[in-house]
Design a protein around this motif. Sequence first.
Motif, PDB file in Angstrom:
ATOM      1  N   SER A 120       0.845  -1.194   0.000  1.00 29.81           N
ATOM      2  CA  SER A 120       0.000   0.000   0.000  1.00 29.81           C
ATOM      3  C   SER A 120       0.875   1.236   0.000  1.00 29.81           C
ATOM      4  CB  SER A 120      -0.925   0.025   1.226  1.00 29.81           C
ATOM      5  OG  SER A 120      -1.758  -1.115   1.257  1.00 29.81           O
ATOM      6  N   ASP A 121       0.368   2.329  -0.590  1.00 32.96           N
ATOM      7  CA  ASP A 121       1.125   3.575  -0.566  1.00 32.96           C
ATOM      8  C   ASP A 121       0.709   4.417   0.636  1.00 32.96           C
ATOM      9  OD1 ASP A 121      -1.286   4.786  -1.208  1.00 32.96           O
ATOM     10  OD2 ASP A 121      -0.763   5.189  -3.289  1.00 32.96           O
ATOM     11  N   SER A 122       1.244   5.612   0.737  1.00 35.12           N
ATOM     12  CA  SER A 122       0.996   6.460   1.907  1.00 35.12           C
ATOM     13  C   SER A 122      -0.449   6.933   1.998  1.00 35.12           C
ATOM     14  CB  SER A 122       1.932   7.677   1.864  1.00 35.12           C
ATOM     15  OG  SER A 122       1.680   8.452   0.700  1.00 35.12           O
ATOM     16  N   LYS A 123      -1.175   6.852   0.888  1.00 36.09           N
ATOM     17  CA  LYS A 123      -2.584   7.286   0.882  1.00 36.09           C
ATOM     18  C   LYS A 123      -3.533   6.123   1.150  1.00 36.09           C
ATOM     19  CE  LYS A 123      -1.526  10.882  -2.519  1.00 36.09           C
ATOM     20  NZ  LYS A 123      -0.088  10.501  -2.648  1.00 36.09           N
ATOM     21  N   GLY A 124      -2.989   4.926   1.346  1.00 44.73           N
ATOM     22  CA  GLY A 124      -3.819   3.768   1.622  1.00 44.73           C
ATOM     23  C   GLY A 124      -4.256   3.003   0.392  1.00 44.73           C
ATOM     24  N   ASN A 125      -3.808   3.423  -0.786  1.00 44.15           N
ATOM     25  CA  ASN A 125      -4.142   2.694  -2.014  1.00 44.15           C
ATOM     26  C   ASN A 125      -3.462   1.327  -2.003  1.00 44.15           C
ATOM     27  OD1 ASN A 125      -5.610   4.898  -3.259  1.00 44.15           O
ATOM     28  ND2 ASN A 125      -3.624   5.882  -3.555  1.00 44.15           N
ATOM     29  N   GLN A 126      -4.214   0.298  -2.431  1.00 44.43           N
ATOM     30  CA  GLN A 126      -3.703  -1.064  -2.386  1.00 44.43           C
ATOM     31  C   GLN A 126      -3.261  -1.536  -3.774  1.00 44.43           C
ATOM     32  OE1 GLN A 126      -6.190  -3.856  -0.051  1.00 44.43           O
ATOM     33  NE2 GLN A 126      -7.404  -2.075   0.546  1.00 44.43           N
ATOM     34  N   PHE A 127      -2.146  -2.261  -3.785  1.00 45.60           N
ATOM     35  CA  PHE A 127      -1.576  -2.739  -5.042  1.00 45.60           C
ATOM     36  C   PHE A 127      -1.164  -4.203  -4.918  1.00 45.60           C
ATOM     37  CE2 PHE A 127      -0.730   1.796  -4.722  1.00 45.60           C
ATOM     38  CZ  PHE A 127      -1.156   2.273  -5.955  1.00 45.60           C
ATOM     39  N   LYS A 128      -1.099  -4.847  -6.055  1.00 52.20           N
ATOM     40  CA  LYS A 128      -0.526  -6.188  -6.171  1.00 52.20           C
ATOM     41  C   LYS A 128       0.502  -6.158  -7.290  1.00 52.20           C
ATOM     42  CE  LYS A 128      -4.310  -9.164  -4.537  1.00 52.20           C
ATOM     43  NZ  LYS A 128      -3.543  -9.940  -3.533  1.00 52.20           N
ATOM     44  N   LEU A 129       1.673  -6.691  -7.001  1.00 49.84           N
ATOM     45  CA  LEU A 129       2.716  -6.805  -8.018  1.00 49.84           C
ATOM     46  C   LEU A 129       2.956  -8.286  -8.285  1.00 49.84           C
ATOM     47  CD1 LEU A 129       4.760  -5.136  -9.738  1.00 49.84           C
ATOM     48  CD2 LEU A 129       6.441  -5.641  -7.948  1.00 49.84           C
ATOM     49  N   LEU A 130       2.606  -8.724  -9.492  1.00 54.74           N
ATOM     50  CA  LEU A 130       2.852 -10.101  -9.894  1.00 54.74           C
ATOM     51  C   LEU A 130       4.090 -10.153 -10.778  1.00 54.74           C
ATOM     52  CD1 LEU A 130      -0.673 -11.499 -10.933  1.00 54.74           C
ATOM     53  CD2 LEU A 130       0.357 -11.392  -8.667  1.00 54.74           C
ATOM     54  N   THR A 131       4.948 -11.117 -10.531  1.00 58.45           N
ATOM     55  CA  THR A 131       6.067 -11.355 -11.439  1.00 58.45           C
ATOM     56  C   THR A 131       5.984 -12.794 -11.924  1.00 58.45           C
ATOM     57  OG1 THR A 131       7.598 -11.973  -9.650  1.00 58.45           O
ATOM     58  CG2 THR A 131       7.555  -9.652 -10.318  1.00 58.45           C
ATOM     59  N   PHE A 132       6.447 -13.001 -13.152  1.00 56.46           N
ATOM     60  CA  PHE A 132       6.358 -14.303 -13.802  1.00 56.46           C
ATOM     61  C   PHE A 132       7.737 -14.753 -14.254  1.00 56.46           C
ATOM     62  CE2 PHE A 132       2.714 -11.581 -14.773  1.00 56.46           C
ATOM     63  CZ  PHE A 132       1.694 -12.282 -14.132  1.00 56.46           C
ATOM     64  N   ASN A 133       7.895 -16.057 -14.337  1.00 54.12           N
ATOM     65  CA  ASN A 133       9.146 -16.649 -14.796  1.00 54.12           C
ATOM     66  C   ASN A 133       8.873 -17.421 -16.092  1.00 54.12           C
ATOM     67  OD1 ASN A 133      12.087 -17.780 -13.510  1.00 54.12           O
ATOM     68  ND2 ASN A 133      11.137 -19.087 -15.032  1.00 54.12           N
ATOM     69  N   HIS A 134       9.464 -16.964 -17.178  1.00 55.96           N
ATOM     70  CA  HIS A 134       9.349 -17.663 -18.461  1.00 55.96           C
ATOM     71  C   HIS A 134      10.574 -18.543 -18.680  1.00 55.96           C
ATOM     72  CE1 HIS A 134       6.058 -14.957 -19.403  1.00 55.96           C
ATOM     73  NE2 HIS A 134       6.857 -13.903 -19.360  1.00 55.96           N
ATOM     74  N   SER A 135      10.345 -19.755 -19.147  1.00 53.83           N
ATOM     75  CA  SER A 135      11.439 -20.647 -19.515  1.00 53.83           C
ATOM     76  C   SER A 135      11.067 -21.373 -20.800  1.00 53.83           C
ATOM     77  CB  SER A 135      11.734 -21.651 -18.388  1.00 53.83           C
ATOM     78  OG  SER A 135      10.582 -22.433 -18.089  1.00 53.83           O
ATOM     79  N   PHE A 136      12.054 -21.986 -21.415  1.00 50.51           N
ATOM     80  CA  PHE A 136      11.825 -22.694 -22.667  1.00 50.51           C
ATOM     81  C   PHE A 136      10.900 -23.894 -22.450  1.00 50.51           C
ATOM     82  CE2 PHE A 136      15.882 -20.536 -23.254  1.00 50.51           C
ATOM     83  CZ  PHE A 136      15.733 -19.981 -24.525  1.00 50.51           C
ATOM     84  N   TYR A 137      10.074 -24.168 -23.457  1.00 46.23           N
ATOM     85  CA  TYR A 137       9.205 -25.342 -23.408  1.00 46.23           C
ATOM     86  C   TYR A 137      10.026 -26.601 -23.202  1.00 46.23           C
ATOM     87  CZ  TYR A 137       6.650 -29.327 -25.300  1.00 46.23           C
ATOM     88  OH  TYR A 137       6.089 -30.576 -25.481  1.00 46.23           O
ATOM     89  N   ASP A 138       9.540 -27.464 -22.329  1.00 47.23           N
ATOM     90  CA  ASP A 138      10.161 -28.765 -22.095  1.00 47.23           C
ATOM     91  C   ASP A 138       9.040 -29.796 -22.011  1.00 47.23           C
ATOM     92  OD1 ASP A 138      12.863 -30.199 -21.023  1.00 47.23           O
ATOM     93  OD2 ASP A 138      11.106 -30.989 -19.954  1.00 47.23           O
ATOM     94  N   ALA A 139       9.173 -30.877 -22.766  1.00 53.59           N
ATOM     95  CA  ALA A 139       8.104 -31.881 -22.851  1.00 53.59           C
ATOM     96  C   ALA A 139       7.796 -32.535 -21.516  1.00 53.59           C
ATOM     97  CB  ALA A 139       8.477 -32.946 -23.882  1.00 53.59           C
ATOM     98  N   ASP A 140       8.765 -32.500 -20.573  1.00 54.69           N
ATOM     99  CA  ASP A 140       8.563 -33.085 -19.247  1.00 54.69           C
ATOM    100  C   ASP A 140       8.235 -32.038 -18.191  1.00 54.69           C
ATOM    101  OD1 ASP A 140       9.144 -35.694 -20.179  1.00 54.69           O
ATOM    102  OD2 ASP A 140      11.293 -35.255 -20.082  1.00 54.69           O
ATOM    103  N   GLY A 141       8.153 -30.778 -18.589  1.00 52.99           N
ATOM    104  CA  GLY A 141       7.861 -29.714 -17.625  1.00 52.99           C
ATOM    105  C   GLY A 141       9.048 -29.336 -16.768  1.00 52.99           C
ATOM    106  N   ALA A 142      10.272 -29.621 -17.247  1.00 53.57           N
ATOM    107  CA  ALA A 142      11.486 -29.330 -16.479  1.00 53.57           C
ATOM    108  C   ALA A 142      12.034 -27.951 -16.834  1.00 53.57           C
ATOM    109  CB  ALA A 142      12.535 -30.401 -16.742  1.00 53.57           C
ATOM    110  N   GLN A 143      12.891 -27.451 -15.966  1.00 52.32           N
ATOM    111  CA  GLN A 143      13.625 -26.211 -16.210  1.00 52.32           C
ATOM    112  C   GLN A 143      15.107 -26.548 -16.220  1.00 52.32           C
ATOM    113  OE1 GLN A 143      11.019 -24.399 -12.981  1.00 52.32           O
ATOM    114  NE2 GLN A 143      11.682 -22.539 -14.039  1.00 52.32           N
ATOM    115  N   THR A 144      15.782 -26.248 -17.318  1.00 53.39           N
ATOM    116  CA  THR A 144      17.162 -26.683 -17.494  1.00 53.39           C
ATOM    117  C   THR A 144      18.048 -25.525 -17.956  1.00 53.39           C
ATOM    118  OG1 THR A 144      16.717 -27.330 -19.786  1.00 53.39           O
ATOM    119  CG2 THR A 144      16.415 -29.027 -18.095  1.00 53.39           C
ATOM    120  N   GLY A 145      19.352 -25.808 -18.040  1.00 52.28           N
ATOM    121  CA  GLY A 145      20.303 -24.817 -18.529  1.00 52.28           C
ATOM    122  C   GLY A 145      20.970 -24.061 -17.402  1.00 52.28           C
TER     123      GLY A 145
END
Length: 327
Positions: A120-145
Amino acid sequence: MFVLVLNLTNMRLFILNFALFFSSLCLAQETDIQLKNVNDTILNTKRVLKISGSFDPVKTMQKLFPGKLYTLPDRNTFVSWKCSNCKPQPYIDVNGVEGDQLFPYKEGVATRLLSNTDYSDSKGNQFKLLTFNHSFYDADGAQTGRFSGGLIGVAKFAKNGAVWEMKSFQPAVAAFGAFSRAPTPKLVEIGEDQYAFTIEHANGGAGAPYNGFLYLIAGFNGKYQPLMELDYYSLFNNGGNSEWSSSYKVINDGTKKFFRDFAITTTGFYKKAKGTEDDYDVDLPTEIIELAKTKKQFNFVIEKRLSFTGKWYKITGKPTVKFSNVK
């Protein structure tokens, strides 16, 4: 004899059922991940998205990247998608080993929720910050490299009554971390109601020391982008030889309303390597190089200050260093 036969029969049934269960479990774990084709409009940074009622970050991620949702063991939840009519754009991978990442990846993309931060900011306004992680497609759903970072995307929401409205959206910023996994961002207030996030990136070879850097990602000139890269932030996994770690603090002394200075404190110890096959040559912070030429070991604390110069945070003034336990 009748009891014995009955027991043997039950045992055979148990073994058969267990085998069927185990086979089905293995098949479930070996799910062949499919790609869902999406339109290039998902990359439009001016997209409008409003979430009414309760805010589900995973469902919101799927609205932004409308691929096929998979939930695998070990908290491996991601959206699998491909954009055939998208024009891939280069994004920096701070590892600097395999070059820039061209996103969206032609092979397909796996997008995971990296963080969901409320503030929240000083005026009481509410926020959400979403971050995402992109990785290369993998047929088994793994993250490699080992030297492939996770490419970070950002979406910011503001609450308006009972509705969460997306105020900014940037599908990709830059890639950090190892094995296609970005470190979790940390929210930081760098000015009056001005928020950004830091990334502590570290990587190294198999069994080798990990060198850490500090990055600051902030909104500037209409987009999120790195505004700080600080080396020698940490060194670890060095087999008992030299190591160090750091912390930061935003300086609010009333002199700057926005883009305030950062104070960095680095604490560690130096130990001269014995030169065995298990030792690695590591680069040392400039402030301790001279003493390391003549001493075998010592502790140190380095303090430095970084200021925003209009485009980038740079070290200002001369860093100070204190030594102890010098041998």
